[in-house]
Design an enzyme around this catalytic site. Structure first.
Site, mmCIF file in Angstrom:
data_model
loop_
_atom_site.group_PDB
_atom_site.id
_atom_site.type_symbol
_atom_site.label_atom_id
_atom_site.label_comp_id
_atom_site.label_asym_id
_atom_site.label_seq_id
_atom_site.Cartn_x
_atom_site.Cartn_y
_atom_site.Cartn_z
ATOM 1 N N GLY A 1 0.830 -1.207 0.000
ATOM 2 C CA GLY A 1 0.000 0.000 0.000
ATOM 3 C C GLY A 1 0.861 1.252 0.000
ATOM 4 O O GLY A 1 1.889 1.294 0.662
ATOM 5 N N LYS B 1 -0.886 -6.821 -4.768
ATOM 6 C CA LYS B 1 -1.388 -8.146 -5.155
ATOM 7 C C LYS B 1 -0.315 -9.104 -5.638
ATOM 8 O O LYS B 1 -0.573 -10.286 -5.790
ATOM 9 C CB LYS B 1 -2.416 -7.974 -6.272
ATOM 10 C CG LYS B 1 -3.651 -7.211 -5.853
ATOM 11 C CD LYS B 1 -4.603 -7.167 -7.017
ATOM 12 C CE LYS B 1 -5.726 -6.184 -6.786
ATOM 13 N NZ LYS B 1 -6.480 -5.947 -8.005
ATOM 14 N N ASP C 1 0.811 1.774 9.022
ATOM 15 C CA ASP C 1 0.424 0.938 10.166
ATOM 16 C C ASP C 1 1.471 0.938 11.288
ATOM 17 O O ASP C 1 1.160 0.563 12.411
ATOM 18 C CB ASP C 1 0.199 -0.515 9.712
ATOM 19 C CG ASP C 1 -0.824 -0.618 8.591
ATOM 20 O OD1 ASP C 1 -1.685 0.272 8.503
ATOM 21 O OD2 ASP C 1 -0.750 -1.580 7.801
ATOM 22 N N MET D 1 -7.378 3.145 9.948
ATOM 23 C CA MET D 1 -6.723 1.937 9.436
ATOM 24 C C MET D 1 -5.716 1.409 10.466
ATOM 25 O O MET D 1 -5.811 1.718 11.649
ATOM 26 C CB MET D 1 -6.038 2.248 8.107
ATOM 27 C CG MET D 1 -7.003 2.264 6.939
ATOM 28 S SD MET D 1 -6.096 2.465 5.389
ATOM 29 C CE MET D 1 -7.366 2.048 4.207
ATOM 30 N N GLY D 2 -4.751 0.621 10.009
ATOM 31 C CA GLY D 2 -3.738 0.093 10.918
ATOM 32 C C GLY D 2 -3.526 -1.396 10.801
ATOM 33 O O GLY D 2 -2.687 -1.974 11.490
ATOM 34 N N GLN E 1 -6.006 8.488 4.751
ATOM 35 C CA GLN E 1 -4.815 8.429 5.617
ATOM 36 C C GLN E 1 -3.536 8.089 4.847
ATOM 37 O O GLN E 1 -2.444 8.237 5.365
ATOM 38 C CB GLN E 1 -5.033 7.366 6.711
ATOM 39 C CG GLN E 1 -6.157 7.713 7.657
ATOM 40 C CD GLN E 1 -6.727 6.478 8.350
ATOM 41 O OE1 GLN E 1 -6.517 6.294 9.534
ATOM 42 N NE2 GLN E 1 -7.446 5.646 7.630
HETATM 43 O O1 F6P Z 1 -1.117 -1.604 5.159
HETATM 44 C C1 F6P Z 1 -1.653 -0.379 4.800
HETATM 45 C C2 F6P Z 1 -3.163 -0.433 4.750
HETATM 46 O O2 F6P Z 1 -3.630 0.870 4.467
HETATM 47 C C3 F6P Z 1 -3.834 -0.996 6.009
HETATM 48 O O3 F6P Z 1 -3.891 -0.057 7.047
HETATM 49 C C4 F6P Z 1 -5.178 -1.397 5.465
HETATM 50 O O4 F6P Z 1 -5.684 -2.446 6.239
HETATM 51 C C5 F6P Z 1 -4.867 -1.851 4.064
HETATM 52 O O5 F6P Z 1 -3.606 -1.295 3.723
HETATM 53 C C6 F6P Z 1 -5.897 -1.465 3.026
HETATM 54 O O6 F6P Z 1 -5.600 -2.105 1.838
HETATM 55 P P1 F6P Z 1 -6.153 -1.701 0.400
HETATM 56 O O7 F6P Z 1 -5.320 -0.569 -0.104
HETATM 57 O O8 F6P Z 1 -5.982 -2.934 -0.417
HETATM 58 O O9 F6P Z 1 -7.571 -1.304 0.567
#
Ligand code: F6P
Length: 368
Positions: free
Chosen positions: A18, A81, A146, A188-189, A293
């Site tokens: 991410g 992914k 996170d 998030m986190g 965030q």
């Molecule tokens: O690891 C970073 C993060 O933003 C987490 O806090 C969250 O659970 C996840 O990635 C969200 O993932 P995506 O971008 O696939 O929605």
């Protein structure tokens, strides 16, 4: 890796997982330092491990990294992914998985890299460790909102995410107060509570719920009612997306089948908001901070941290300190073996001084 005597050393940069604020600041620091101090060449791999599997990369000059210090996201692109060791290929409605690691290693070798700097979270760095074991000289840089990477007190992107979530909580305070409502803010986190803990404290949350401390609904209701009894007719609840009730489970928003970590958390804020309204009779609204965030300009703190981490990563590459990650330990830059980073994730200790401080001020963690 094989080095041809009449060519410059070459560093590759890959950003995976991410995105968050500060990635470009690291890319800039790596490239500028490598060019300025070591006269190296820089190559950027596109879209994380996807680019490594499909041999997509481009040279980066000083000009390419100029003016990106304040830019959110990553100029190289990223994906959550792709895992070369379990590469998902769409087959109808489903996926088939193939080990593409040999192709990936071959591609990276063909790029003529003396070192690959991998900027990522625990998943991305875990793959980097495997590549290291398969012969790729790798240096890691810890990145995630996170703040849950083992071996480092801090990851860049976290401070910015805390600031954004805190601003959100600040703005909810006034509307909660005016309408005498309970406002639930989901942050998030992933499976760690750092973001909820820090933004909850900075934003003056009355109740903070984190994955490491499973909550009791009864305690939350008691706290909200007690606030009303004592004249505080509103409450702010900051809940981590990975929080769960005692004996209960996390709320899953979606499954991303092709991802090695397929669970995407989310939705606990709405579940909790409905329960609070039903059990207290007080009007309640829920807000999800979500990907806000991760976006936008990094804070000054994150820019400085990203610059330090990127610069140190280049020194590590020059010193052949491969299979390691740059880390921040008690405000000092250190290096730590990727082997140790790949062992898991860093949770909030339940006796963390910040939790103790918040409890001493009357903040409820859903247990007392
Ligand atoms: O690891 C970073 C993060 O933003 C987490 O806090 C969250 O659970 C996840 O990635 C969200 O993932 P995506 O971008 O696939 O929605």
């Amino acid at each position: 890796m094989a080095k041809h005597s009449n060519r410059k050393n070459r560093i590759g940069i890959l950003t995976g997982g991410g995105d968050c604020a500060g990635i470009n600041a690291v890319i800039r620091a790596v490239a500028k330092k490598a060019i300025h101090d070591y006269d190296m060449e820089i190559v950027g791999i596109e879209d994380g491990y996807e680019g490594a599997v499909h041999n997509r990369f481009r040279k980066l000059s000083n000009r390419d990294v100029s003016g990106i210090l304040t830019l959110g996201g990553t100029i190289l692109g990223t994906t959550k992914k792709v895992n070369p060791y379990r590469y998902a290929i769409k087959k109808g409605e489903d996926f088939e998985y193939k080990d593409m690691s040999k192709v990936t290693v071959k591609n990276i070798r063909k790029m003529g890299l003396d070192c690959l700097v991998v900027i990522g979270g625990d998943g991305t760095l875990g793959i980097a460790y495997k590549l290291f074991n398969d012969g790729i000289p790798v240096v890691g840089v810890p990145k995630t909102i996170d703040n849950d990477i083992l071996g480092t007190d801090l990851t860049f992107g976290f401070d910015t995410a805390v600031s954004i979530a805190t601003e959100g909580i600040d703005r909810l305070h006034s509307t909660a107060q005016s309408h005498h409502r309970v406002m639930v803010v989901e942050v998030m986190g992933h499976n760690a509570g750092w973001l909820a803990l820090c933004s909850g404290i900075a934003g003056g949350g009355d109740i903070i719920l984190i994955p490491e401390i499973p909550y009791s609904m009864e305690k939350i209701i008691d706290k909200v009612k007690e606030r009303h009894r004592t004249g505080k007719r509103f409450s702010i609840v900051v809940v981590a997306e990975g929080a769960k009730p005692k004996g209960g489970a996390v709320v899953i928003q979606r499954m991303v089948k092709e991802s090695s970590d397929p669970i995407r958390l989310g939705g606990i804020g709405f579940v909790l908001g409905d329960q609070i309204e039903k059990l207290t009779g007080f009007e309640t609204r829920s807000v999800v901070m979500g990907h806000l965030q991760r976006g936008g300009t990094p804070t000054a703190f994150d820019r400085i941290l990203a610059t330090q981490l990127g610069s140190k990563a280049v020194d590590m590459a020059a010193n052949k300190d491969y299979g390691s990650m740059v880390a921040m330990n008690n405000s000092k830059l250190i290096t730590i073996k990727l082997q140790d980073v790949a062992k898991g994730h860093r949770s909030v200790p339940v006796d963390h001084p910040l939790i103790k401080t918040a409890i001493s001020l009357g903040t409820c963690f859903g247990v007392s």
